[in-house]
Design a protein around this motif. Sequence first.
Motif, PDB file in Angstrom:
ATOM      1  N   ALA A 253       0.751  -1.150  -0.120  1.00  0.00           N
ATOM      2  CA  ALA A 253      -0.029   0.170  -0.159  1.00  0.00           C
ATOM      3  C   ALA A 253       1.090   1.174  -0.088  1.00  0.00           C
ATOM      4  CB  ALA A 253      -0.993  -0.032   1.055  1.00  0.00           C
ATOM      5  N   TYR A 254       0.852   1.873  -1.109  1.00  0.00           N
ATOM      6  CA  TYR A 254       1.799   2.956  -1.244  1.00  0.00           C
ATOM      7  C   TYR A 254       0.672   4.378  -1.099  1.00  0.00           C
ATOM      8  CZ  TYR A 254       5.161  -0.469  -2.000  1.00  0.00           C
ATOM      9  OH  TYR A 254       5.881  -1.698  -1.822  1.00  0.00           O
ATOM     10  N   ARG A 255       0.700   4.905  -0.090  1.00  0.00           N
ATOM     11  CA  ARG A 255      -0.371   6.059  -0.009  1.00  0.00           C
ATOM     12  C   ARG A 255       0.166   7.442  -0.424  1.00  0.00           C
ATOM     13  NH1 ARG A 255      -2.820   8.407   5.797  1.00  0.00           N
ATOM     14  NH2 ARG A 255      -4.286   9.818   4.869  1.00  0.00           N
ATOM     15  N   VAL A 256      -0.634   8.127  -1.346  1.00  0.00           N
ATOM     16  CA  VAL A 256      -0.010   9.303  -1.926  1.00  0.00           C
ATOM     17  C   VAL A 256      -1.112  10.344  -1.929  1.00  0.00           C
ATOM     18  CG1 VAL A 256       1.520   8.287  -3.631  1.00  0.00           C
ATOM     19  CG2 VAL A 256      -0.887   8.573  -4.079  1.00  0.00           C
ATOM     20  N   PHE A 257      -2.214  10.289  -1.221  1.00  0.00           N
ATOM     21  CA  PHE A 257      -3.142  11.073  -0.876  1.00  0.00           C
ATOM     22  C   PHE A 257      -3.389  11.219   0.481  1.00  0.00           C
ATOM     23  CE2 PHE A 257      -4.530   9.867  -5.185  1.00  0.00           C
ATOM     24  CZ  PHE A 257      -4.791  10.879  -5.855  1.00  0.00           C
ATOM     25  N   GLY A 258      -3.755  12.477   1.045  1.00  0.00           N
ATOM     26  CA  GLY A 258      -4.394  12.663   2.340  1.00  0.00           C
ATOM     27  C   GLY A 258      -5.752  12.173   2.638  1.00  0.00           C
ATOM     28  N   CYS A 259      -6.239  12.515   3.666  1.00  0.00           N
ATOM     29  CA  CYS A 259      -7.685  12.121   3.704  1.00  0.00           C
ATOM     30  C   CYS A 259      -8.869  12.719   2.698  1.00  0.00           C
ATOM     31  CB  CYS A 259      -8.050  12.101   5.252  1.00  0.00           C
ATOM     32  SG  CYS A 259      -7.287  11.513   6.444  1.00  0.00           S
ATOM     33  N   ASN A 260      -8.460  13.886   2.363  1.00  0.00           N
ATOM     34  CA  ASN A 260      -9.100  14.563   1.376  1.00  0.00           C
ATOM     35  C   ASN A 260      -8.286  15.350   0.612  1.00  0.00           C
ATOM     36  OD1 ASN A 260     -12.170  14.398   2.422  1.00  0.00           O
ATOM     37  ND2 ASN A 260     -10.817  14.999   4.215  1.00  0.00           N
TER      38      ASN A 260
END
Length: 858
Positions: A253-260
Amino acid sequence: MFSKKKSKANLSVHVASVCLLAASIHAAVAQQQLAVSAAEGGNLWFVELTDKPVADGNSRKNVTAAQQQFRLAARDAGVTFTERRQFSTLFNGFSIEVSPAQRAKLMQLPGVKAIYPVELIQAPTADVSMAGSAADMASAIGMTGADIAQNVLGYTGSGIKVAVMDTGIDIDHPDFGGNGSNGSTSFPTARIAYGYDFVGDAFNADPSSPSYNPIATPDNNPDDCGGHGTHVAGIVGANGTVKGVAPDVTFGAYRVFGCNGSTTADIMIAAMEQAYNDGMHILNMSIGSAFQWPQYPTAQAADRLVDKGMVVVASIGNSGANGLYSAGAPGLGEHVIGVASFDNVASTSAVVEVNGQDIAYNTMTFSGPVPTAGSGDVVFIGQACNTDPLLVSPAGKIALAVRGVCPFGEKAANAINAGASAVVIHNNAPGIFSGTLGGQIGDGSVPVISISQADGLFIRAQATPVLSWTDRTMQVALPTGGLISSFSSYGLSPDLALKPDIGAPGGVIYSTYPLESGGFATLGGTSMSSPHVAGAAALLLQAKPDTPAMAVRSVLQNSADPKNWWGNPNIGFLDNVHRQGAGMVDVAGSITANTYITPGKIATGEGESGSFTQTLTVHNKGTEVVTYQLSSINALSTGGIITPSFFASDASVSFSSDTLTVAPGSSAMVDATITPASQPVNGQYGGYIVFTPEDGGQVYRVPFAGFVGDYQGIQVLAPTGNGFPWLAKLEDGFFNNCTMACSYTMQGDDIPWFLIHFDHHARYMEMNILHAGSMQPVHPVFHKTNVFDYLPRNSTATGFFTFSWDGTRIHSNGGKGKTKVVPNGAYVLQLKVLKALGDESNPAHWETWTSPVITIAR
């Protein structure tokens, strides 16, 4: 609209001029002032250096040295910028923040190969209002044969590592082996074993957003609070309530966005490099930048991942409403599998009962709570628009209105204000639909639902219809099921490569969602079709582990199934190759295939060049001799760019042999000569070369596509209704058009600005600084500014990009950069644009514009 002739043969000249959009796009009324905020683009840019990155065989030491030389050259030339990120492995260069005036000098610095905008990528929004169930996902994987691959062939993706670059994955979700909503799951887990959060919860790169926060706060836990990534991962490989395409894969899992909010393209490259370092087998990117070139940095980086052995799958984009050449990077990458979307064949909807008949419905966004019990009389109130009086009073009753003419919110408000206890809107075309009211109506307590046209007409035919609310759901066949989704982007690539490559279910897909937001949701987009293909690749790699990453796309394309045209599927025309690629992925067919054909797709280029011959190599991986009958079938062509029209194609294919016999374990070659379509002018055409075994068995296909006529016949610098290009002055947040001449102090923003509309992609652009009187360059050699490669087209028919000039020029022979100030005086800037695939030695392939007089008065 569609006009059918008496026979299909008569359609060879012109099938239709079907508008992609419901409303025509009208030319804008010419203006003399435009808001700064209306411009496309920003101040974040990639700088690509001429030296190769490490992935292409360069040493890290050489890359580091080249980057330092760039920094020194920029310092010597007085080019100031803020360095955001530095890249060495998949891309040699930087992402920087730079003002428009400083940006104009970048391409002239020694060691710079190209610069590109760092695209702002909006986080996909989720409409979770629709009912749904695991049956929806089951119907989707049934469309691709993934159910057969799982249940008959026994493949589940075990041992395959799939990276999901997105909003993260909910590590607590039971469908990924999490502990549930108590939040006690620790990362990494057995199923989500790799990953990283590059941004943090509060990150939002969109400067126009109230929650704008460009400061990344990375950490080691890529848990999802946005939702999109969990939904995407569920399609790839959930294993619980929802069963994905490859339910036993291991995730990264490579997270490139915040919550919004949004992210930026340079963060994507950072995530790609991490996925590479983690040894992932497949990377899914359900994000991208529309209207780009395959040379865009995210596409380049993705191509290098494939070169290094990773299968890369990316959504082609949701810009179908913006017409042709709207496909996005990284899906445009030469070796990337760019995925189109087809609508699911069925969906689960909630049920009401009217006079004993079950009726499926969807809840409108901003509806009040929908009851699960109780009943009420139904009255038909008509169109229910402000201009139409209600046919009857709905006071105390359930109001039924028909879709069309005015917004849903207007209809609902009129019914609610007249005392309706609930509102039902029925479709004015076949099938059920979803919609939004645009905002809460009144106190938000009145339910508003949508139903199909057939059900609406049934209710209207009842003498005394009574609607009963229930807590039940039902499967509903979608009228657009198996057809290309309305949002799916068109190709071709601006270099006329065949894009998209393949398609998969992406419209109306039920999958996992963060537990905090309900655990499951129905979403639609090419974001949902891409993970279907990533999961398909995982099953293929498990079944055929020796398949090279570079070959996976061709294997999948060979067995794909083209679908009929969305505009009228019953007349039998195949949808555009430049919209569906090879067609619907066939997972089981790809796994069981004994035939492999290379190349897996053919780009024929410009029709002006005449016939195109491609040698196809057919590999027989089976144990028996196979003789193939060779044939071809055309797909529909398109004319126009922003609003396509559709035409039957008169392209033809001849073969060096009409049959091809291939011994087991060997290969044979055949030449296919494609004669391009003759119309429409400046259009795109395509079709499929078909290999049919004489003794029966699986049929294989190779898609082809190309351009009708002279590609450089497309105008790039279209003036639009505003008369672009402009020389402009920037005053109080507005660009004012200088139609004759303008004087500039060269202080602050009081510098020349240029507003330019690109109706199509441009290969190259430069501005030459000339003396206004003599029209001679200010220096025989060093007289350029605003030099750019690979410019995208504008996203709309009236959009524009901005460029500026700070009154200087770069005076350099390739060594250290040196800035020269152009003295006070009168000048003009000559804009030159080289068309896509243009020959720079051919004057006909250039477009030029000369500015009004620019007076520099410091």
